[in-house]
Write a protein that holds these residues in place. Structure first.
Motif, PDB file in Angstrom:
ATOM      1  N   ASP A 289      53.269  29.637  15.028  1.00 40.26           N
ATOM      2  CA  ASP A 289      51.821  29.682  15.160  1.00 40.26           C
ATOM      3  C   ASP A 289      51.351  28.944  16.406  1.00 40.26           C
ATOM      4  O   ASP A 289      50.408  29.365  17.074  1.00 40.26           O
ATOM      5  CB  ASP A 289      51.136  29.128  13.910  1.00 40.26           C
ATOM      6  N   LYS A 290      52.042  27.867  16.762  1.00 41.55           N
ATOM      7  CA  LYS A 290      51.694  27.129  17.981  1.00 41.55           C
ATOM      8  C   LYS A 290      52.039  27.951  19.222  1.00 41.55           C
ATOM      9  O   LYS A 290      51.302  27.952  20.204  1.00 41.55           O
ATOM     10  CB  LYS A 290      52.400  25.784  18.005  1.00 41.55           C
ATOM     11  N   VAL A 291      53.172  28.640  19.163  1.00 47.93           N
ATOM     12  CA  VAL A 291      53.570  29.511  20.271  1.00 47.93           C
ATOM     13  C   VAL A 291      52.549  30.635  20.414  1.00 47.93           C
ATOM     14  O   VAL A 291      52.110  30.950  21.522  1.00 47.93           O
ATOM     15  CB  VAL A 291      54.989  30.086  20.047  1.00 47.93           C
ATOM     16  N   PHE A 292      52.162  31.221  19.290  1.00 54.47           N
ATOM     17  CA  PHE A 292      51.193  32.314  19.331  1.00 54.47           C
ATOM     18  C   PHE A 292      49.884  31.855  19.951  1.00 54.47           C
ATOM     19  O   PHE A 292      49.302  32.541  20.789  1.00 54.47           O
ATOM     20  CB  PHE A 292      50.949  32.874  17.926  1.00 54.47           C
ATOM     21  N   ASP A 293      49.415  30.680  19.538  1.00 49.40           N
ATOM     22  CA  ASP A 293      48.172  30.146  20.107  1.00 49.40           C
ATOM     23  C   ASP A 293      48.279  29.983  21.621  1.00 49.40           C
ATOM     24  O   ASP A 293      47.314  30.209  22.348  1.00 49.40           O
ATOM     25  CB  ASP A 293      47.812  28.806  19.470  1.00 49.40           C
ATOM     26  N   ALA A 294      49.467  29.618  22.079  1.00 48.28           N
ATOM     27  CA  ALA A 294      49.668  29.368  23.510  1.00 48.28           C
ATOM     28  C   ALA A 294      49.721  30.653  24.338  1.00 48.28           C
ATOM     29  O   ALA A 294      49.304  30.662  25.494  1.00 48.28           O
ATOM     30  CB  ALA A 294      50.940  28.558  23.727  1.00 48.28           C
ATOM     31  N   ILE A 295      50.227  31.742  23.758  1.00 44.46           N
ATOM     32  CA  ILE A 295      50.434  32.953  24.564  1.00 44.46           C
ATOM     33  C   ILE A 295      49.518  34.116  24.222  1.00 44.46           C
ATOM     34  O   ILE A 295      49.421  35.063  24.994  1.00 44.46           O
ATOM     35  CB  ILE A 295      51.897  33.439  24.484  1.00 44.46           C
TER      36      ILE A 295
END
Length: 55
Positions: free
Chosen positions: A21-27
């Motif tokens: 979820d953190k990766v998704f928020d970033a990209i």
């Protein structure tokens, strides 16, 4: 059009892993399904986009 199926798979894999979820928020603001060359990876990314997660 250039393509890198391994990179597309790595993106989806990182989104499905712990902390995805953190990766998704970033990209997510920089990536869209039409940027995927392999339709299978685009479909998977679209499905990942629709997954609910706690913020």
């Amino acid at each position: 059009m250039p393509n890198a199926p391994e990179a597309e798979q790595a993106i989806n894999g990182s989104l499905l892993g712990f902390g995805g979820d953190k990766v998704f928020d970033a990209i997510s603001s920089d990536l869209s399904t039409d940027m995927f060359f392999d339709i299978r990876n685009a479909i998977l990314y679209e499905a990942i986009q629709s997954l609910p997660y706690k913020q």
